[in-house]
Design a protein around this motif. Structure first.
Motif, PDB file in Angstrom:
ATOM      1  N   ARG A 177       0.814  -1.212   0.000  1.00 15.52           N
ATOM      2  CA  ARG A 177       0.000   0.000   0.000  1.00 15.52           C
ATOM      3  C   ARG A 177       0.851   1.269   0.000  1.00 15.52           C
ATOM      4  NH1 ARG A 177      -5.318  -1.013   0.872  1.00 15.52           N
ATOM      5  NH2 ARG A 177      -5.868  -3.124   1.537  1.00 15.52           N
ATOM      6  N   ASP A 178       2.122   1.160   0.348  1.00 16.14           N
ATOM      7  CA  ASP A 178       2.999   2.322   0.357  1.00 16.14           C
ATOM      8  C   ASP A 178       3.686   2.530  -0.985  1.00 16.14           C
ATOM      9  OD1 ASP A 178       2.435   2.850   3.023  1.00 16.14           O
ATOM     10  OD2 ASP A 178       4.005   1.495   3.725  1.00 16.14           O
ATOM     11  N   PHE A 179       3.393   1.674  -1.953  1.00 14.24           N
ATOM     12  CA  PHE A 179       4.079   1.749  -3.242  1.00 14.24           C
ATOM     13  C   PHE A 179       3.705   3.028  -3.986  1.00 14.24           C
ATOM     14  CE2 PHE A 179       4.036   0.990  -7.845  1.00 14.24           C
ATOM     15  CZ  PHE A 179       5.391   0.726  -8.043  1.00 14.24           C
ATOM     16  N   SER A 180       4.706   3.698  -4.551  1.00 17.64           N
ATOM     17  CA  SER A 180       4.508   4.886  -5.378  1.00 17.64           C
ATOM     18  C   SER A 180       5.205   4.649  -6.705  1.00 17.64           C
ATOM     19  CB  SER A 180       5.098   6.123  -4.696  1.00 17.64           C
ATOM     20  OG  SER A 180       5.254   7.179  -5.629  1.00 17.64           O
ATOM     21  N   ILE A 181       4.430   4.626  -7.791  1.00 14.71           N
ATOM     22  CA  ILE A 181       5.033   4.365  -9.096  1.00 14.71           C
ATOM     23  C   ILE A 181       5.982   5.488  -9.496  1.00 14.71           C
ATOM     24  CG2 ILE A 181       3.133   5.418 -10.407  1.00 14.71           C
ATOM     25  CD1 ILE A 181       3.591   3.211 -12.509  1.00 14.71           C
ATOM     26  N   ARG A 182       5.657   6.728  -9.132  1.00 14.97           N
ATOM     27  CA  ARG A 182       6.549   7.838  -9.465  1.00 14.97           C
ATOM     28  C   ARG A 182       7.879   7.732  -8.718  1.00 14.97           C
ATOM     29  NH1 ARG A 182       4.944  12.194 -12.076  1.00 14.97           N
ATOM     30  NH2 ARG A 182       6.304  13.564 -10.867  1.00 14.97           N
ATOM     31  N   ARG A 183       7.820   7.390  -7.443  1.00 17.46           N
ATOM     32  CA  ARG A 183       9.048   7.243  -6.660  1.00 17.46           C
ATOM     33  C   ARG A 183       9.873   6.064  -7.175  1.00 17.46           C
ATOM     34  NH1 ARG A 183       8.391   6.379  -0.296  1.00 17.46           N
ATOM     35  NH2 ARG A 183       7.394   4.513  -1.102  1.00 17.46           N
ATOM     36  N   TYR A 184       9.178   4.997  -7.501  1.00 17.05           N
ATOM     37  CA  TYR A 184       9.798   3.770  -8.013  1.00 17.05           C
ATOM     38  C   TYR A 184      10.541   4.039  -9.323  1.00 17.05           C
ATOM     39  CZ  TYR A 184       9.255  -0.934 -10.271  1.00 17.05           C
ATOM     40  OH  TYR A 184       9.422  -2.120 -10.935  1.00 17.05           O
ATOM     41  N   GLU A 185       9.892   4.703 -10.269  1.00 13.14           N
ATOM     42  CA  GLU A 185      10.513   4.960 -11.559  1.00 13.14           C
ATOM     43  C   GLU A 185      11.572   6.056 -11.465  1.00 13.14           C
ATOM     44  OE1 GLU A 185       7.539   5.506 -14.554  1.00 13.14           O
ATOM     45  OE2 GLU A 185       6.842   3.419 -14.402  1.00 13.14           O
ATOM     46  N   PHE A 186      11.367   7.042 -10.586  1.00 18.66           N
ATOM     47  CA  PHE A 186      12.382   8.074 -10.387  1.00 18.66           C
ATOM     48  C   PHE A 186      13.669   7.457  -9.837  1.00 18.66           C
ATOM     49  CE2 PHE A 186      14.547  10.878  -7.369  1.00 18.66           C
ATOM     50  CZ  PHE A 186      14.937  11.910  -8.219  1.00 18.66           C
ATOM     51  N   ALA A 187      13.539   6.552  -8.868  1.00 21.84           N
ATOM     52  CA  ALA A 187      14.708   5.922  -8.258  1.00 21.84           C
ATOM     53  C   ALA A 187      15.468   5.074  -9.282  1.00 21.84           C
ATOM     54  CB  ALA A 187      14.281   5.072  -7.067  1.00 21.84           C
ATOM     55  N   LEU A 188      14.735   4.240 -10.004  1.00 24.78           N
ATOM     56  CA  LEU A 188      15.380   3.399 -11.014  1.00 24.78           C
ATOM     57  C   LEU A 188      16.017   4.237 -12.118  1.00 24.78           C
ATOM     58  CD1 LEU A 188      12.984   0.366 -11.648  1.00 24.78           C
ATOM     59  CD2 LEU A 188      15.349   0.279 -10.828  1.00 24.78           C
ATOM     60  N   ALA A 196      24.680   1.023  -8.784  1.00 26.76           N
ATOM     61  CA  ALA A 196      23.451   1.617  -9.317  1.00 26.76           C
ATOM     62  C   ALA A 196      22.225   1.017  -8.636  1.00 26.76           C
ATOM     63  CB  ALA A 196      23.373   1.412 -10.824  1.00 26.76           C
ATOM     64  N   ALA A 197      22.252  -0.298  -8.407  1.00 25.80           N
ATOM     65  CA  ALA A 197      21.130  -0.944  -7.733  1.00 25.80           C
ATOM     66  C   ALA A 197      20.998  -0.440  -6.299  1.00 25.80           C
ATOM     67  CB  ALA A 197      21.308  -2.463  -7.750  1.00 25.80           C
ATOM     68  N   ALA A 198      22.134  -0.298  -5.611  1.00 25.63           N
ATOM     69  CA  ALA A 198      22.104   0.223  -4.242  1.00 25.63           C
ATOM     70  C   ALA A 198      21.612   1.670  -4.230  1.00 25.63           C
ATOM     71  CB  ALA A 198      23.497   0.127  -3.620  1.00 25.63           C
ATOM     72  N   MET A 199      22.016   2.459  -5.232  1.00 29.89           N
ATOM     73  CA  MET A 199      21.550   3.840  -5.338  1.00 29.89           C
ATOM     74  C   MET A 199      20.045   3.884  -5.539  1.00 29.89           C
ATOM     75  SD  MET A 199      22.475   6.721  -8.235  1.00 29.89           S
ATOM     76  CE  MET A 199      24.162   6.926  -7.675  1.00 29.89           C
ATOM     77  N   ASP A 216      13.909   4.636  -0.927  1.00 30.95           N
ATOM     78  CA  ASP A 216      13.636   4.700   0.512  1.00 30.95           C
ATOM     79  C   ASP A 216      13.547   6.121   1.034  1.00 30.95           C
ATOM     80  OD1 ASP A 216      13.599   1.957   0.683  1.00 30.95           O
ATOM     81  OD2 ASP A 216      15.712   1.784   1.281  1.00 30.95           O
ATOM     82  N   THR A 217      14.255   7.052   0.370  1.00 29.51           N
ATOM     83  CA  THR A 217      14.357   8.408   0.908  1.00 29.51           C
ATOM     84  C   THR A 217      13.626   9.474   0.096  1.00 29.51           C
ATOM     85  OG1 THR A 217      16.439   8.823  -0.290  1.00 29.51           O
ATOM     86  CG2 THR A 217      16.599   7.886   1.936  1.00 29.51           C
ATOM     87  N   ALA A 218      13.134   9.124  -1.094  1.00 31.13           N
ATOM     88  CA  ALA A 218      12.540  10.136  -1.964  1.00 31.13           C
ATOM     89  C   ALA A 218      11.295  10.757  -1.356  1.00 31.13           C
ATOM     90  CB  ALA A 218      12.217   9.543  -3.340  1.00 31.13           C
ATOM     91  N   GLY A 219      10.533   9.990  -0.598  1.00 32.06           N
ATOM     92  CA  GLY A 219       9.363  10.542   0.060  1.00 32.06           C
ATOM     93  C   GLY A 219       8.129  10.513  -0.821  1.00 32.06           C
ATOM     94  N   SER A 220       7.038  10.859  -0.232  1.00 30.24           N
ATOM     95  CA  SER A 220       5.740  10.761  -0.917  1.00 30.24           C
ATOM     96  C   SER A 220       5.531  11.824  -1.978  1.00 30.24           C
ATOM     97  CB  SER A 220       4.614  10.856   0.117  1.00 30.24           C
ATOM     98  OG  SER A 220       4.707  12.091   0.819  1.00 30.24           O
TER      99      SER A 220
END
Length: 287
Positions: free
Chosen positions: A244-255, A272-275, A281-285
Motif C-alpha cells: 500500500r505504500d508503493f509509489s510508481i513515481r518514486r519507483y521509476e524516479f529511483a530506477l 546503481a542498484a544500491a543507489m 527509501d528516501t525520496a518521500g511521498s
C-alpha cells in the motif's frame, strides 16, 4: 504500449542472415530475449561489425529519469516478471536488478542514446538503427514523415523479454467542470467508430474493440496488432494492494536516476542498484 519496431528488410536479407549465423551460431530472428536482443544489436552496430548497414543496432531512450526507467524496466522484468511484480516490500538492490543493470550497460555500446521516444523513432525512421523500442503512439511517425527511410520495411514484435509497459493517460472530466453537457457531447463524438479508429491508427487505444480489428488499420499500420497483444500482457508498476505504500513515481524516479548514473559511468551495476534502493527509501511521498 511499448512495442519493438524492426527493419524487416534487414532481418530477411540472406547475406546478413548468413553472416549473423557465422558469428553467433544462431538464426537471425527478431529477438525475444534480452540476450538475443544484445546479439542482434551488436551485429547491426557499425563499430562492432564493419559490414553493418546501420550505424547502431537499436535505441536507448534515457533523457530523463522517468524515461530511462521505462526503457530499463523491460530488462528488469525479463529477469522474472511474476517474481518481481509480487515483491513486498519493493527491493531495488537485488541480484535481478544488478543483472538487468549489467545488460543495460552492455547495450549502451550498441544503442543510440536519445532524449525522448520521438527522438528514438526518428533515428529509426532515418535508417540509422535496425530496431527501436518505443511507445506505440510514436510509431506512426515512421510512415507519416516524408523523410522516412523505412516505409514498407517495418516489422513489429513484442518487446524483448516479453513484458511491455503501458503508458499514457486517460480522457476524463474535471470534477470542477462547469461544462458537463459539452463534455458529454465530446465523449459521444470521441467514442464513435470512425473517431476511435483514427485514434488507434495514431497509436492510441480505445475501449471499442472494433477499432483495433479494422483490417484497413492493419494493412497500413503494421504495429497495431502488436500493440493490441501488448496491451493484454503489459504492466505498469505493481498490481494489486500487496504494497500500500508503493509509489510508481518514486519507483521509476529511483530506477531512472540510478540508470542515468550507470550510463554516465559514475557507478557500476551493483552501485546503481544500491543507489536505486536508497533513492526509493528516501525520496518521500512527494515524488
Amino acid at each position: 504500449m511499448q512495442i519493438c519496431l524492426y527493419r524487416s528488410d534487414l532481418f530477411g536479407d540472406a547475406t546478413l542472415s548468413r553472416a549473423y549465423y557465422e558469428r553467433y551460431h544462431e538464426q537471425l530472428t527478431v529477438p525475444r530475449t534480452i540476450e538475443q536482443y544484445l546479439h542482434v544489436a551488436e551485429f547491426f552496430t557499425a563499430a562492432c561489425n564493419p559490414y553493418s548497414p546501420t550505424r547502431y543496432g537499436t535505441t536507448m531512450t534515457c533523457g530523463a529519469a522517468m524515461t530511462a526507467a521505462s526503457d530499463f524496466l523491460t530488462y528488469l522484468l525479463a529477469e522474472g516478471r511474476e517474481r518481481w511484480l509480487e515483491q513486498d516490500p519493493v527491493r531495488l538492490d537485488t541480484p535481478e536488478v544488478i543483472r538487468a543493470m549489467e545488460n543495460y550497460r552492455r547495450m549502451a555500446r550498441f544503442g543510440s542514446e536519445q532524449q525522448w521516444w520521438g527522438d528514438s523513432v526518428r533515428v529509426f525512421a532515418d535508417g540509422d538503427t535496425a530496431m527501436t523500442t518505443v511507445y506505440s503512439n510514436y510509431a506512426a511517425y515512421t510512415i507519416n514523415t516524408k523523410h522516412s527511410s523505412v516505409v514498407g520495411k517495418i516489422g513489429t514484435a513484442i518487446v524483448p523479454g516479453g513484458t511491455p509497459l503501458r503508458g499514457g493517460g486517460v480522457i476524463g472530466i474535471c470534477r470542477y467542470s462547469q461544462r458537463i453537457e459539452a463534455c458529454r457531447q465530446f465523449f459521444r463524438w470521441y467514442y464513435t467508430q470512425d473517431t476511435a479508429s483514427m485514434l488507434v491508427r495514431l497509436g492510441g487505444t480505445s475501449p471499442l474493440l472494433d477499432a483495433h480489428d479494422d483490417f484497413r488499420n492493419f494493412s497500413v499500420f503494421p504495429w497495431l496488432d502488436t500493440a493490441k497483444k501488448s496491451l493484454e500482457i503489459g504492466v505498469r508498476g505493481i498490481p494489486g494492494d500487496r504494497n500500500r505504500d508503493f509509489s510508481i513515481r518514486r519507483y521509476e524516479f529511483a530506477l531512472g536516476t540510478a540508470v542515468r548514473n550507470l550510463l554516465s559511468g559514475a557507478v557500476g551495476p551493483a552501485e546503481a542498484a544500491a543507489m536505486a534502493q536508497a533513492l526509493y527509501d528516501t525520496a518521500g511521498s512527494n515524488c
